[in-house]
Design a protein around this motif. Structure first.
Motif, short mmCIF file in Angstrom:
data_model
loop_
_atom_site.label_atom_id
_atom_site.label_comp_id
_atom_site.label_asym_id
_atom_site.label_seq_id
_atom_site.Cartn_x
_atom_site.Cartn_y
_atom_site.Cartn_z
N HIS A 12 39.37 20.06 9.17
CA HIS A 12 38.97 20.71 10.42
C HIS A 12 40.18 21.27 11.16
CE1 HIS A 12 35.58 17.83 9.57
NE2 HIS A 12 35.02 19.02 9.50
N ASN A 44 35.39 22.13 7.03
CA ASN A 44 34.22 21.28 6.81
C ASN A 44 33.72 21.35 5.36
OD1 ASN A 44 32.54 19.30 8.00
ND2 ASN A 44 30.85 20.74 8.00
N GLY A 115 32.87 15.49 12.50
CA GLY A 115 33.37 15.19 11.16
C GLY A 115 32.72 13.96 10.58
N ARG A 119 30.79 15.16 7.39
CA ARG A 119 31.47 14.79 6.15
C ARG A 119 31.19 13.35 5.75
NH1 ARG A 119 30.72 18.78 4.67
NH2 ARG A 119 31.43 18.05 2.67
#
Length: 170
Positions: A12, A44, A115, A119
């Motif tokens: 990121h 990402n 995130g 992720r």
């Protein structure tokens, strides 16, 4: 010269820093658009298997290579890379300057949560909007961090390996 932007995940703030460095994003402190953010290379897109890998982003207009790395919580990753670089410079007479620039201090809570959702938990419907919000909150700081990184690299004549923690961007 080699620039290596580093942070926790490497997907990121480091991706945005590399894009600013390579002038793939507007060279100003203005807020980025959602489209500009989501079109950044590697933004990402990395997974757990990418942690610890040096990712090449490109060559800047001065001919310098730009990389990023996600180091997780390992506080020894950058110092270990520094020691390896110094060893190579001394043993093999490699005179390439390395600049490690930590982008973590620029990361706002929205980006961290985004995130984690996107992720870590694969919940993009929550994570991506938070990542975009967080990126808009910090893009001006990342832009200034990149400008400062380049400035330090070009004015530090006696050091071949430089580590910038960038705490002033918290």
């Amino acid at each position: 010269m080699l620039y290596i932007y580093n942070d926790f995940a490497g997907t990121h703030s480091t991706a945005l820093a590399a894009a600013y460095h390579l002038e793939q994003l507007p060279q100003s402190e203005r807020k980025l658009t959602k489209e500009e953010i989501l079109n950044v290379q590697y933004f990402n897109k990395l997974t757990k298997k990418d942690f610890g890998k040096l990712l090449f982003h490109g060559i800047d207009k001065e001919g310098n290579s730009v990389y990023s790395i996600g180091r997780k919580r390992n506080k020894y990753a950058v110092p270990a890379m520094r020691e390896l670089a110094v060893l190579f410079q001394e043993k093999f007479h490699i005179n390439e300057k390395l600049i490690f620039s930590n982008t973590s201090p620029t990361v706002p809570l929205a980006m961290s949560l985004g995130g984690m959702f996107s992720r870590g938990l694969n919940i993009d419907v929550i994570g991506v909007p938070l990542l975009v919000l967080g990126s808009k909150q910090c893009c001006d700081n990342i832009y200034r961090l990149v400008k400062n990184t380049k400035h330090v690299a070009n004015t530090s004549y006696n050091e071949n390996v430089i580590i910038l923690e960038n705490e002033m961007y918290k």
